[in-house]
Design an enzyme around this catalytic site. Structure first.
Site, PDB file in Angstrom:
ATOM      1  N   ASP A  81      -8.849  87.352  86.437  1.00 63.72           N
ATOM      2  CA  ASP A  81      -9.944  86.527  86.966  1.00 63.72           C
ATOM      3  C   ASP A  81     -11.104  86.442  85.983  1.00 63.72           C
ATOM      4  O   ASP A  81     -12.241  86.167  86.349  1.00 63.72           O
ATOM      5  CB  ASP A  81     -10.410  87.055  88.338  1.00 63.72           C
ATOM      6  CG  ASP A  81     -10.925  88.488  88.246  1.00 63.72           C
ATOM      7  OD1 ASP A  81     -10.812  89.083  87.150  1.00 63.72           O
ATOM      8  OD2 ASP A  81     -11.418  89.009  89.257  1.00 63.72           O
ATOM      9  N   HIS A 282      -5.247  81.373  58.402  1.00 64.63           N
ATOM     10  CA  HIS A 282      -5.910  81.544  59.691  1.00 64.63           C
ATOM     11  C   HIS A 282      -5.616  82.936  60.245  1.00 64.63           C
ATOM     12  O   HIS A 282      -5.194  83.092  61.390  1.00 64.63           O
ATOM     13  CB  HIS A 282      -5.468  80.452  60.671  1.00 64.63           C
ATOM     14  CG  HIS A 282      -6.522  80.108  61.668  1.00 64.63           C
ATOM     15  ND1 HIS A 282      -6.388  79.140  62.622  1.00 64.63           N
ATOM     16  CD2 HIS A 282      -7.758  80.644  61.866  1.00 64.63           C
ATOM     17  CE1 HIS A 282      -7.476  79.076  63.353  1.00 64.63           C
ATOM     18  NE2 HIS A 282      -8.323  79.984  62.920  1.00 64.63           N
ATOM     19  N   ASP A 299     -14.027  84.968  55.958  1.00 64.37           N
ATOM     20  CA  ASP A 299     -14.414  83.599  56.318  1.00 64.37           C
ATOM     21  C   ASP A 299     -15.039  83.705  57.702  1.00 64.37           C
ATOM     22  O   ASP A 299     -14.332  83.923  58.691  1.00 64.37           O
ATOM     23  CB  ASP A 299     -13.163  82.712  56.326  1.00 64.37           C
ATOM     24  CG  ASP A 299     -13.470  81.240  56.612  1.00 64.37           C
ATOM     25  OD1 ASP A 299     -14.582  80.939  57.106  1.00 64.37           O
ATOM     26  OD2 ASP A 299     -12.589  80.403  56.359  1.00 64.37           O
ATOM     27  N   ASP A 310     -20.437  78.269  58.211  1.00 69.47           N
ATOM     28  CA  ASP A 310     -19.031  78.461  57.860  1.00 69.47           C
ATOM     29  C   ASP A 310     -19.005  78.856  56.392  1.00 69.47           C
ATOM     30  O   ASP A 310     -19.132  77.993  55.517  1.00 69.47           O
ATOM     31  CB  ASP A 310     -18.253  77.164  58.107  1.00 69.47           C
ATOM     32  CG  ASP A 310     -16.771  77.307  57.790  1.00 69.47           C
ATOM     33  OD1 ASP A 310     -16.330  78.416  57.425  1.00 69.47           O
ATOM     34  OD2 ASP A 310     -16.044  76.302  57.916  1.00 69.47           O
ATOM     35  N   HIS A 389      -4.866  73.663  51.182  1.00 67.58           N
ATOM     36  CA  HIS A 389      -5.621  72.922  52.203  1.00 67.58           C
ATOM     37  C   HIS A 389      -6.678  72.002  51.611  1.00 67.58           C
ATOM     38  O   HIS A 389      -6.984  72.067  50.425  1.00 67.58           O
ATOM     39  CB  HIS A 389      -6.286  73.898  53.177  1.00 67.58           C
ATOM     40  CG  HIS A 389      -7.117  74.950  52.506  1.00 67.58           C
ATOM     41  ND1 HIS A 389      -8.351  74.696  51.970  1.00 67.58           N
ATOM     42  CD2 HIS A 389      -6.870  76.273  52.272  1.00 67.58           C
ATOM     43  CE1 HIS A 389      -8.841  75.801  51.446  1.00 67.58           C
ATOM     44  NE2 HIS A 389      -7.967  76.780  51.610  1.00 67.58           N
ATOM     45  N   HIS A 393     -15.270  69.784  55.128  1.00 68.17           N
ATOM     46  CA  HIS A 393     -15.400  69.146  56.442  1.00 68.17           C
ATOM     47  C   HIS A 393     -16.869  69.117  56.812  1.00 68.17           C
ATOM     48  O   HIS A 393     -17.665  69.906  56.317  1.00 68.17           O
ATOM     49  CB  HIS A 393     -14.581  69.906  57.502  1.00 68.17           C
ATOM     50  CG  HIS A 393     -14.868  71.387  57.563  1.00 68.17           C
ATOM     51  ND1 HIS A 393     -15.929  71.899  58.263  1.00 68.17           N
ATOM     52  CD2 HIS A 393     -14.241  72.452  56.996  1.00 68.17           C
ATOM     53  CE1 HIS A 393     -15.928  73.228  58.135  1.00 68.17           C
ATOM     54  NE2 HIS A 393     -14.924  73.586  57.359  1.00 68.17           N
ATOM     55  N   HIS A 400     -15.963  72.249  62.571  1.00 64.75           N
ATOM     56  CA  HIS A 400     -15.434  70.999  62.016  1.00 64.75           C
ATOM     57  C   HIS A 400     -16.142  69.894  62.783  1.00 64.75           C
ATOM     58  O   HIS A 400     -15.678  69.449  63.826  1.00 64.75           O
ATOM     59  CB  HIS A 400     -13.912  70.907  62.201  1.00 64.75           C
ATOM     60  CG  HIS A 400     -13.174  71.943  61.412  1.00 64.75           C
ATOM     61  ND1 HIS A 400     -11.882  72.324  61.700  1.00 64.75           N
ATOM     62  CD2 HIS A 400     -13.548  72.691  60.348  1.00 64.75           C
ATOM     63  CE1 HIS A 400     -11.496  73.261  60.831  1.00 64.75           C
ATOM     64  NE2 HIS A 400     -12.488  73.496  60.010  1.00 64.75           N
ATOM     65  N   GLU A 427     -14.919  74.243  49.934  1.00 65.75           N
ATOM     66  CA  GLU A 427     -14.187  75.497  50.073  1.00 65.75           C
ATOM     67  C   GLU A 427     -12.785  75.482  49.463  1.00 65.75           C
ATOM     68  O   GLU A 427     -11.792  75.575  50.163  1.00 65.75           O
ATOM     69  CB  GLU A 427     -14.079  75.856  51.548  1.00 65.75           C
ATOM     70  CG  GLU A 427     -13.563  74.722  52.443  1.00 65.75           C
ATOM     71  CD  GLU A 427     -13.288  75.189  53.868  1.00 65.75           C
ATOM     72  OE1 GLU A 427     -12.705  76.273  54.045  1.00 65.75           O
ATOM     73  OE2 GLU A 427     -13.662  74.471  54.812  1.00 65.75           O
ATOM     74  N   TYR A 431      -4.036  80.784  46.731  1.00 65.55           N
ATOM     75  CA  TYR A 431      -3.355  81.833  47.495  1.00 65.55           C
ATOM     76  C   TYR A 431      -1.969  82.057  46.889  1.00 65.55           C
ATOM     77  O   TYR A 431      -1.160  81.130  46.814  1.00 65.55           O
ATOM     78  CB  TYR A 431      -3.223  81.413  48.963  1.00 65.55           C
ATOM     79  CG  TYR A 431      -4.518  80.853  49.511  1.00 65.55           C
ATOM     80  CD1 TYR A 431      -5.502  81.687  50.048  1.00 65.55           C
ATOM     81  CD2 TYR A 431      -4.782  79.480  49.439  1.00 65.55           C
ATOM     82  CE1 TYR A 431      -6.702  81.166  50.513  1.00 65.55           C
ATOM     83  CE2 TYR A 431      -5.976  78.954  49.899  1.00 65.55           C
ATOM     84  CZ  TYR A 431      -6.934  79.791  50.434  1.00 65.55           C
ATOM     85  OH  TYR A 431      -8.122  79.270  50.886  1.00 65.55           O
ATOM     86  N   ARG A 449     -10.807  82.418  48.364  1.00 68.46           N
ATOM     87  CA  ARG A 449     -11.476  81.194  48.821  1.00 68.46           C
ATOM     88  C   ARG A 449     -12.977  81.442  48.702  1.00 68.46           C
ATOM     89  O   ARG A 449     -13.443  82.544  48.991  1.00 68.46           O
ATOM     90  CB  ARG A 449     -11.085  80.853  50.267  1.00 68.46           C
ATOM     91  CG  ARG A 449     -11.824  79.625  50.818  1.00 68.46           C
ATOM     92  CD  ARG A 449     -11.193  79.022  52.092  1.00 68.46           C
ATOM     93  NE  ARG A 449     -11.223  79.880  53.253  1.00 68.46           N
ATOM     94  CZ  ARG A 449     -10.180  80.559  53.734  1.00 68.46           C
ATOM     95  NH1 ARG A 449      -9.005  80.492  53.120  1.00 68.46           N
ATOM     96  NH2 ARG A 449     -10.293  81.310  54.793  1.00 68.46           N
ATOM     97  N   GLU A 451     -16.511  79.493  49.930  1.00 68.96           N
ATOM     98  CA  GLU A 451     -16.946  78.386  50.789  1.00 68.96           C
ATOM     99  C   GLU A 451     -18.447  78.449  51.028  1.00 68.96           C
ATOM    100  O   GLU A 451     -18.984  79.493  51.384  1.00 68.96           O
ATOM    101  CB  GLU A 451     -16.223  78.461  52.141  1.00 68.96           C
ATOM    102  CG  GLU A 451     -16.722  77.441  53.159  1.00 68.96           C
ATOM    103  CD  GLU A 451     -15.898  77.436  54.436  1.00 68.96           C
ATOM    104  OE1 GLU A 451     -15.384  78.502  54.821  1.00 68.96           O
ATOM    105  OE2 GLU A 451     -15.777  76.360  55.044  1.00 68.96           O
TER     106      GLU A 451
END
Ligand SMILES: [Mn+2]
Length: 483
Positions: A81, A282, A299, A310, A389, A393, A400, A427, A431, A449, A451
């Site tokens: 709940d 991710h 990140d 970000d 990638h 953005h 985003h 960014e 890899y 990375r 960014e």
């Protein structure tokens, strides 16, 4: 957060409950943040009124009998709940400033008393559990010309919708509400003489998306606050990494610090991957042990006053980059700098990507990670195996953020031209997975990375997160200081 360019609308990031850890002292908090941070900061009521006025003007252009119906975010179930902590829909927030669930705003193009707000009714027992509700009185204080409470308000809302000739619906996530509007506007079983066939339902999300794309001064200030808190969080995470044995301690350093400085949420789930996990785009579990000599990729972005940062940094937990780590890092930084240089009024959003990919592709050849002559390697797209990638953005209320990247065909190649007030990330990354067995072993498990949040200004751009160390020299220096 890494960008899957042009598939952004399909992504919905659901937040998990905040991580509860002893907060790690932030070592070099940007001066603007101070010790207090930015708890419960909000844009003024006038900001939301101006946004409504702009939408109202758009509705007027569509002709008489036009109304806009804007719906709040539904509550999100978690398990049992329990629900996720409530966070308002960004469009709804942008137009109303209302933070409550089960709210509906209506703007009437024909009326001087244009703004009606429907909210939950006051309920002593529920409020004892969940905190105070706005009620009709609170809704009026937030600028509504008229306010009513559900469930009694349902009839008034239906009457407004039935009276309208054109309903502009802004509902991003409430499927039930969208269906209800369809049922009201186009009731099944009505014959052709029924007035419903003259009504038009318009999806209004694009109108708001384009408004949100250009940030106003107050929004830029709020975004900078989110970025500054994020910088403090990153520094705390860097400090934590010097003694951490598990990624969770690094993620916790970030989470605890940004929460203590006013971020009720992060704009997306924190990615804190060490070693092989730095290559998982991710990666969210953040619970593996950290191997000696690993790179740590963080990140993470704090959300302050509904605006999110970000920012990604990658650093060696040892305090010093190895030769291979440094080579990859310098290459990614070179690509990032080239792409940032292309963020200025009049340039096309996609130019930065093209420039960065050329640099990364050539660099991968120089390092021996890709074989062949540079032109044919670039043309073949072989580099994308390691670059993975898109690199940019929009950013704002959503990590985003809204706004098209592709404009109509023929308009400067169909790409969005940058104008002052746009905020975007840059960014790039490289890899090299741990199991890339065809690659020299010395490169495997390196993921980098970098960014930053970049604002388009009249004379170029401003790196809003530029105070967080980016160069090898500065990153190593701050790690030494934090030790
Ligand atoms: Mn991002």
């Amino acid at each position: 957060m890494y960008s899957r360019l042009f598939s952004l609308s399909t992504l919905l990031y659901v937040l998990t409950a905040p991580v509860c850890l002893n907060s790690v002292a932030a070592p070099a908090v940007p001066a603007a943040v101070g010790k207090q941070g930015f708890h419960a900061v909000r844009l003024p009521v006038s900001f939301f009124a101006e946004n409504r006025a702009r939408l109202h003007a758009e509705l007027k252009k569509m002709g008489p009998g036009t109304i806009a119906v804007i719906k709040s975010m539904p509550e999100q179930h978690r398990n049992g709940d329990s629900t996720h902590m409530y966070r308002q829909d960004s469009d709804f927030y942008y137009l109303t400033g209302v933070e409550e669930a089960e709210s509906v705003a209506v703007l009437d193009a024909d009326s001087n008393q244009a703004y009606t707000l429907y909210v939950r009714k006051r309920d002593q027992r529920r409020e004892a559990y969940d905190g105070a509700r706005l009620g009709v009185e609170g809704a009026l204080k937030l600028g509504a010309d008229k306010a009513e409470a559900f469930p009694a308000a349902e009839d008034s809302l239906k009457k407004l919708v039935n009276k309208a000739q054109r309903v502009v619906l802004v509902s991003n996530f409430d499927e039930d509400f969208r269906r209800k509007m369809l049922d009201w506007i186009y009731p099944l079983g009505s014959d052709n003489n029924h007035s419903s066939h003259k009504r038009i339902l318009v999806d209004g999300r694009h109108l708001v998306a384009e408004m949100r794309l250009i940030k106003q001064a107050a929004e830029i200030d709020m975004l900078q606050r989110a970025v500054d808190v994020t910088i403090a969080g990153h520094l705390a995470a860097m400090k934590a990494s010097r003694t951490a044995t598990n990624e969770g301690e690094v993620a916790g350093g970030f989470q605890g610090t940004v929460r203590s400085l006013g971020a009720r949420f992060t704009g997306y789930d924190t990615i804190a991957g060490a070693g092989r996990n730095s290559c998982v785009l991710h990666y969210l579990t953040n619970d593996h042990d950290i191997e000696t000599g690993s790179l740590m990729l963080l990140d993470a972005g704090a959300e302050v006053g509904y605006y999110t940062a970000d920012v990604t940094r990658t650093w060696p937990v040892s305090g010093q980059f190895s030769k291979e780590q440094k080579a990859i890092y310098e290459l990614v930084l070179k690509a990032q700098n080239a792409a940032i240089d292309l963020v200025k009024p009049g340039r096309v959003h996609h130019e930065g990507f093209d420039a960065a990919m050329r640099i990364l592709s050539d660099g991968l050849v120089d390092l021996g990670l890709l074989k062949g002559d540079k032109d044919s390697v670039f043309k073949s797209g072989a580099y994308s195996r390691f670059t993975m990638h898109g690199i940019s953005h929009w950013i704002g209320l959503d990590v985003h953020d809204t706004g098209d990247y592709q404009m109509e065909a023929g308009k400067r190649g169909g790409q969005r031209v940058l104008v002052p007030g746009m905020a975007l990330t840059v960014e790039p990354g490289i890899y090299i997975p741990k199991d890339a067995n065809d690659v020299d072993a010395k490169w495997r498990g390196i993921g980098v990375r970098i960014e930053d949040v970049i604002l388009v200004t009249p004379d170029g751009n401003r790196n809003m997160s530029g105070k967080l160390p980016r160069t090898v020299k500065d990153v190593e220096a701050v790690l030494k200081k934090l030790n």
